[in-house]
Design an enzyme around this catalytic site. Sequence first.
Site, PDB file in Angstrom:
ATOM      1  N   ARG A   1      43.009  36.763  35.667  1.00 39.45           N
ATOM      2  CA  ARG A   1      43.751  36.141  36.772  1.00 39.45           C
ATOM      3  C   ARG A   1      42.997  36.278  38.095  1.00 39.45           C
ATOM      4  O   ARG A   1      42.480  37.356  38.421  1.00 39.45           O
ATOM      5  CB  ARG A   1      45.118  36.823  36.917  1.00 39.45           C
ATOM      6  CG  ARG A   1      45.889  36.361  38.139  1.00 39.45           C
ATOM      7  CD  ARG A   1      47.246  37.012  38.192  1.00 39.45           C
ATOM      8  NE  ARG A   1      47.194  38.437  38.378  1.00 39.45           N
ATOM      9  CZ  ARG A   1      47.325  39.065  39.546  1.00 39.45           C
ATOM     10  NH1 ARG A   1      47.516  38.376  40.648  1.00 39.45           N
ATOM     11  NH2 ARG A   1      47.286  40.378  39.609  1.00 39.45           N
TER      12      ARG A   1
ATOM     13  N   ARG B   1      37.794  40.243  39.557  1.00 40.35           N
ATOM     14  CA  ARG B   1      38.238  41.583  39.181  1.00 40.35           C
ATOM     15  C   ARG B   1      37.658  42.102  37.875  1.00 40.35           C
ATOM     16  O   ARG B   1      37.319  43.264  37.749  1.00 40.35           O
ATOM     17  CB  ARG B   1      39.743  41.513  38.993  1.00 40.35           C
ATOM     18  CG  ARG B   1      40.457  42.420  39.874  1.00 40.35           C
ATOM     19  CD  ARG B   1      41.888  42.108  39.829  1.00 40.35           C
ATOM     20  NE  ARG B   1      42.311  41.868  41.186  1.00 40.35           N
ATOM     21  CZ  ARG B   1      43.548  41.593  41.521  1.00 40.35           C
ATOM     22  NH1 ARG B   1      44.479  41.496  40.590  1.00 40.35           N
ATOM     23  NH2 ARG B   1      43.861  41.416  42.773  1.00 40.35           N
TER      24      ARG B   1
ATOM     25  N   GLU C   1      40.313  37.733  48.932  1.00 39.59           N
ATOM     26  CA  GLU C   1      40.198  38.715  47.845  1.00 39.59           C
ATOM     27  C   GLU C   1      39.112  38.265  46.884  1.00 39.59           C
ATOM     28  O   GLU C   1      38.578  37.154  47.012  1.00 39.59           O
ATOM     29  CB  GLU C   1      41.543  38.876  47.127  1.00 39.59           C
ATOM     30  CG  GLU C   1      42.594  39.543  48.013  1.00 39.59           C
ATOM     31  CD  GLU C   1      43.940  39.664  47.317  1.00 39.59           C
ATOM     32  OE1 GLU C   1      44.028  40.417  46.343  1.00 39.59           O
ATOM     33  OE2 GLU C   1      44.878  39.005  47.762  1.00 39.59           O
TER      34      GLU C   1
ATOM     35  N   HIS D   1      42.657  46.572  37.518  1.00 40.47           N
ATOM     36  CA  HIS D   1      42.325  46.432  38.940  1.00 40.47           C
ATOM     37  C   HIS D   1      41.221  47.439  39.257  1.00 40.47           C
ATOM     38  O   HIS D   1      41.318  48.605  38.864  1.00 40.47           O
ATOM     39  CB  HIS D   1      43.561  46.703  39.808  1.00 40.47           C
ATOM     40  CG  HIS D   1      43.409  46.221  41.213  1.00 40.47           C
ATOM     41  ND1 HIS D   1      42.528  46.791  42.097  1.00 40.47           N
ATOM     42  CD2 HIS D   1      44.016  45.209  41.879  1.00 40.47           C
ATOM     43  CE1 HIS D   1      42.599  46.152  43.258  1.00 40.47           C
ATOM     44  NE2 HIS D   1      43.499  45.184  43.150  1.00 40.47           N
TER      45      HIS D   1
ATOM     46  N   HIS E   1      46.540  46.801  35.361  1.00 39.67           N
ATOM     47  CA  HIS E   1      47.206  46.207  36.520  1.00 39.67           C
ATOM     48  C   HIS E   1      48.076  45.015  36.159  1.00 39.67           C
ATOM     49  O   HIS E   1      49.180  44.863  36.674  1.00 39.67           O
ATOM     50  CB  HIS E   1      46.122  45.776  37.507  1.00 39.67           C
ATOM     51  CG  HIS E   1      46.629  45.156  38.769  1.00 39.67           C
ATOM     52  ND1 HIS E   1      47.405  45.838  39.684  1.00 39.67           N
ATOM     53  CD2 HIS E   1      46.470  43.899  39.292  1.00 39.67           C
ATOM     54  CE1 HIS E   1      47.689  45.042  40.711  1.00 39.67           C
ATOM     55  NE2 HIS E   1      47.152  43.853  40.481  1.00 39.67           N
TER      56      HIS E   1
END
Length: 517
Positions: free
Chosen positions: A384, A288, A116, A241, A349
Amino acid sequence: MIKTNHLVIGSGVAGLTFAVKMAEKFPERNIVIVTKGNEDESNTKYAQGGVAVVLDEEEDSFQKHIQDTLIAGDGLCDASVVETVIKEGPKRLKELIVWGANFDLDATGNFDLGKEGGHSEYRVVHHKDITGFEVERALLSRVHQLKNITLLAHHFAIDLITEHHLSENTSKNINCYGAYVLNEKTGEIITIQAAQTLLAAGGIGSVYGHTTNPVIATGDGVAMAYRAKSKIEDMEFIQFHPTALYNPEGGNLFLISEAVRGFGAYLRNKKGVRFMPKYDDRAELASRDIVSQSIDAELKKSGDACVYLDCTHLNLSEFKKHFPNIYQKCLDQHIDITKDWIPVVPASHYLCGGIVVDKNGKTSISNLFACGECSRTGLHGANRLASNSLLEALVYAHQIFKYQSENLPKLTAHIIPEWNDKGAEIPKEYVLVKHNLKQLQALMRDYVGIVRSNDRLEKAIKHLDLIYTEVEELYKKSKVDTALCELRNMINVAHLIIGQSLERKENKGGYYNLDNL
Ligand code: FAD
Ligand code: SIN
């Protein structure tokens, strides 16, 4: 009145993991879990990508995962927390597997690892694209096997019980003695007295109308802790997100996992231009915060409502095996990913901040612990890293279990008053709750989104004050119910996000204020 050794508020990965560990080690102690709504409804249930964990130190390394986490957190992570969480990860994942959670294997029988944004290696262990569903299933099934856990679904924690509620208040410290809990089916409010209380009440996505979270994510844990005067930090770091499935009506949006970009999907604007390479060398796999801010910039420039995720060049039979749920969900919306691009937008998110805890999960209030998304451990800093959240909850549930095992608490002899709602009435104007919720969500979306400014934040505070006053008036005279309490909690959370945003004078990670440029 219920009395228990351990009260757990919330039945996602954080609360359930702690409860299972405690119940297994101490069959003579009782644990009560209260959770609003159905027992499995949680952010956990919807987790897609998986759990980031280093399992093979030859292919990957703890150091690389640590470094990726620190880079994503943009200088604000607590390095020692990062190290603990990442090094403990493999052990905690193995426990989850022993409790019955299944993760996908590759043809050689090793874990099939996904990738990711922000990860330098393939290290995300997953169960197809429904990892959270599998984790929640396995944990609940273990909970139901343990006789010393009582799980009360449809039980909504309204407030923590602290000195403030006691008639004789002799202590200078703030202690937690349990919680007042509403039985959502009968309307009765029960007092649960506990030697130790764990807040594991999850995220805040619903404070923003557009969110990947389910509707239950209303920040109740953070709000309860805040009202009890616990330390709350980093609330300005809301993670958006980048790729929620676009729906012109907003609301709770289906997530298109970042693992889809890890699998090779491209982000394109309406003209078909693949725009991410111009914003970051890592292109679609930048962290992100960067991808969401880049999409926001593209949308502001073009005036378009969404950008697109293009999967058409991928190995689609493999894609369907990895992402069956996403594939089907898109088909249900008449999007055939073999030919069509998926319309996506950023959506709220994850809460990177929350209730401040130490390495044992202790909050600034005695006998009160916090775990999972409602807590702020220092792992995430300003942003994060993907799939570090389930990992954090697993590791901190263990840290808290370890601490409490070594410091087994006893119930105190305090007399706890029952909830007092004399004179309160069932509200006649429920339209006020709905109306104010819509106002709050619009305010947060329009004034406190991905890109902020001091002017918009100041305006947001003023609007929020009006909503706050109206809702507090209603709360004081009403017999409480879930919708009213949730709205009140979301207002507290919004207040914290806006206030802490105004305090931050430097842009970091997920916080971007035009006046700080
Ligand atoms: P939750 O799982 O949200 O559980 C909170 C619980 O508290 C719920 O049971 C709720 O009903 C209960 N509760 C709340 N308020 C009250 C109250 N007042 N009274 C009683 N009960 C209450 N993270 C990853 O690491 N990997 C991923 O792949 C991933 N994918 C995600 C995909 C989606 C769509 C979403 C929304 C999140 C994803 N995340 C992922 C984030 C991760 O799922 C969450 O951060 C994590 O599951 C939070 O766990 P938790 O136990 O802290 O909270
Ligand atoms: C995703 O699958 O994109 C979500 C992962 C996460 O939030 O960690």
